[in-house]
Design an enzyme around this catalytic site. Structure first.
Site, PDB file in Angstrom:
ATOM      1  N   HIS A  32     -33.706  39.924 -27.051  1.00  0.00           N
ATOM      2  CA  HIS A  32     -33.525  39.015 -25.920  1.00  0.00           C
ATOM      3  C   HIS A  32     -32.606  39.664 -24.905  1.00  0.00           C
ATOM      4  O   HIS A  32     -32.004  40.710 -25.147  1.00  0.00           O
ATOM      5  CB  HIS A  32     -32.966  37.667 -26.376  1.00  0.00           C
ATOM      6  CG  HIS A  32     -31.564  37.720 -26.891  1.00  0.00           C
ATOM      7  ND1 HIS A  32     -30.640  36.750 -26.630  1.00  0.00           N
ATOM      8  CD2 HIS A  32     -30.912  38.640 -27.634  1.00  0.00           C
ATOM      9  CE1 HIS A  32     -29.484  37.049 -27.214  1.00  0.00           C
ATOM     10  NE2 HIS A  32     -29.629  38.192 -27.837  1.00  0.00           N
ATOM     11  N   CYS A  63     -24.862  42.595 -22.895  1.00  0.00           N
ATOM     12  CA  CYS A  63     -25.959  41.744 -23.383  1.00  0.00           C
ATOM     13  C   CYS A  63     -26.892  41.317 -22.243  1.00  0.00           C
ATOM     14  O   CYS A  63     -27.909  40.684 -22.481  1.00  0.00           O
ATOM     15  CB  CYS A  63     -25.408  40.519 -24.099  1.00  0.00           C
ATOM     16  SG  CYS A  63     -24.476  40.946 -25.581  1.00  0.00           S
ATOM     17  N   HIS A  80     -31.796  43.585 -25.846  1.00  0.00           N
ATOM     18  CA  HIS A  80     -31.229  44.144 -27.069  1.00  0.00           C
ATOM     19  C   HIS A  80     -31.692  43.275 -28.227  1.00  0.00           C
ATOM     20  O   HIS A  80     -32.170  42.156 -28.028  1.00  0.00           O
ATOM     21  CB  HIS A  80     -29.699  44.202 -26.993  1.00  0.00           C
ATOM     22  CG  HIS A  80     -29.059  42.861 -26.891  1.00  0.00           C
ATOM     23  ND1 HIS A  80     -29.005  42.140 -25.712  1.00  0.00           N
ATOM     24  CD2 HIS A  80     -28.464  42.076 -27.826  1.00  0.00           C
ATOM     25  CE1 HIS A  80     -28.399  40.984 -25.922  1.00  0.00           C
ATOM     26  NE2 HIS A  80     -28.062  40.916 -27.207  1.00  0.00           N
ATOM     27  N   HIS A  97     -31.460  41.759 -32.496  1.00  0.00           N
ATOM     28  CA  HIS A  97     -30.631  41.311 -33.610  1.00  0.00           C
ATOM     29  C   HIS A  97     -31.502  41.087 -34.840  1.00  0.00           C
ATOM     30  O   HIS A  97     -32.683  40.763 -34.724  1.00  0.00           O
ATOM     31  CB  HIS A  97     -29.949  39.971 -33.294  1.00  0.00           C
ATOM     32  CG  HIS A  97     -29.021  40.017 -32.145  1.00  0.00           C
ATOM     33  ND1 HIS A  97     -27.767  40.569 -32.211  1.00  0.00           N
ATOM     34  CD2 HIS A  97     -29.164  39.563 -30.869  1.00  0.00           C
ATOM     35  CE1 HIS A  97     -27.172  40.449 -31.037  1.00  0.00           C
ATOM     36  NE2 HIS A  97     -28.002  39.848 -30.207  1.00  0.00           N
ATOM     37  N   ASP A 125     -39.897  35.564 -35.209  1.00  0.00           N
ATOM     38  CA  ASP A 125     -39.783  36.873 -35.858  1.00  0.00           C
ATOM     39  C   ASP A 125     -40.560  37.948 -35.100  1.00  0.00           C
ATOM     40  O   ASP A 125     -41.741  37.779 -34.778  1.00  0.00           O
ATOM     41  CB  ASP A 125     -40.275  36.798 -37.308  1.00  0.00           C
ATOM     42  CG  ASP A 125     -39.933  38.051 -38.103  1.00  0.00           C
ATOM     43  OD1 ASP A 125     -38.873  38.650 -37.848  1.00  0.00           O
ATOM     44  OD2 ASP A 125     -40.729  38.425 -38.984  1.00  0.00           O
ATOM     45  N   HIS A 126     -39.873  39.060 -34.830  1.00  0.00           N
ATOM     46  CA  HIS A 126     -40.427  40.204 -34.108  1.00  0.00           C
ATOM     47  C   HIS A 126     -40.966  39.802 -32.740  1.00  0.00           C
ATOM     48  O   HIS A 126     -42.025  40.257 -32.308  1.00  0.00           O
ATOM     49  CB  HIS A 126     -41.484  40.929 -34.945  1.00  0.00           C
ATOM     50  CG  HIS A 126     -40.876  41.726 -36.049  1.00  0.00           C
ATOM     51  ND1 HIS A 126     -40.542  41.165 -37.254  1.00  0.00           N
ATOM     52  CD2 HIS A 126     -40.497  43.025 -36.110  1.00  0.00           C
ATOM     53  CE1 HIS A 126     -40.006  42.090 -38.030  1.00  0.00           C
ATOM     54  NE2 HIS A 126     -39.950  43.233 -37.365  1.00  0.00           N
ATOM     55  N   GLU A 148     -26.044  35.533 -35.749  1.00  0.00           N
ATOM     56  CA  GLU A 148     -26.542  36.586 -34.864  1.00  0.00           C
ATOM     57  C   GLU A 148     -26.079  37.946 -35.383  1.00  0.00           C
ATOM     58  O   GLU A 148     -26.806  38.928 -35.357  1.00  0.00           O
ATOM     59  CB  GLU A 148     -26.037  36.350 -33.447  1.00  0.00           C
ATOM     60  CG  GLU A 148     -26.515  37.375 -32.451  1.00  0.00           C
ATOM     61  CD  GLU A 148     -25.924  37.167 -31.081  1.00  0.00           C
ATOM     62  OE1 GLU A 148     -26.693  36.848 -30.166  1.00  0.00           O
ATOM     63  OE2 GLU A 148     -24.690  37.328 -30.936  1.00  0.00           O
TER      64      GLU A 148
END
Length: 160
Positions: A21, A40, A46, A48, A99-100, A144
């Protein structure tokens, strides 16, 4: 033979998902976003490896501000809730949409909401509320990083 008392328990389950994100608010200028979000706010984003943990319990405590009350263990199945069902709910509410994914580009919810961990927790809460039996979701915790954790319990306030 005396009747056996009901046994109570709380149930927690976690999943791990990877997503990227960019922290960026459309309400702020590019300079304000950079000042507020720092690295960020990188235009390329970037990523997580998030951990989402949920706690199921009797949510009557949310209304009365009492302690968290456990759920009754079913005397026939021996469960508070079927873990296979819970796994499927979490798959649908968390893994499939997040996810992904690039949260800002792939998840419509985040097109108008900044993709902070706080808002990820709210997104997960709202999705699970639609799937779980009414009144048993007590807490959503989103990690996170090991240091940054958000806990959301469905609280709301009226914005003036």
């Amino acid at each position: 033979m005396s009747p056996r008392s009901a046994r109570l328990a709380r149930l927690s389950r976690s999943v791990t998902f990877s997503a990227c994100h960019r922290l960026h608010s459309k309400s702020l200028s590019d300079e304000e976003n950079l000042k507020l979000f720092g690295k960020c706010n990188n235009p390329n984003g970037h990523g997580h490896n998030y951990k989402a943990q949920i706690l199921l319990s009797d949510s009557c405590c949310q209304v009365t501000n009492l302690r968290v009350l456990p759920l009754q263990i079913d005397p026939v199945s021996g469960m508070v809730m079927n873990l296979t069902d819970l796994k499927e709910y979490m798959q649908e509410a968390i893994m499939e949409p997040l996810d992904h994914k690039n949260l800002d580009k792939d998840v419509p919810y985040f097109s108008e909401v900044v993709s902070t961990t706080e808002n990820v927790a709210v997104f997960i809460w709202d999705n699970l509320q639609r799937l779980l039996p009414r009144g048993i979701l007590y807490k959503v915790e989103v990690h996170e990083t090991e240091q940054n954790v958000v806990v959301y319990k469905g609280e709301e306030t009226i914005v003036k």
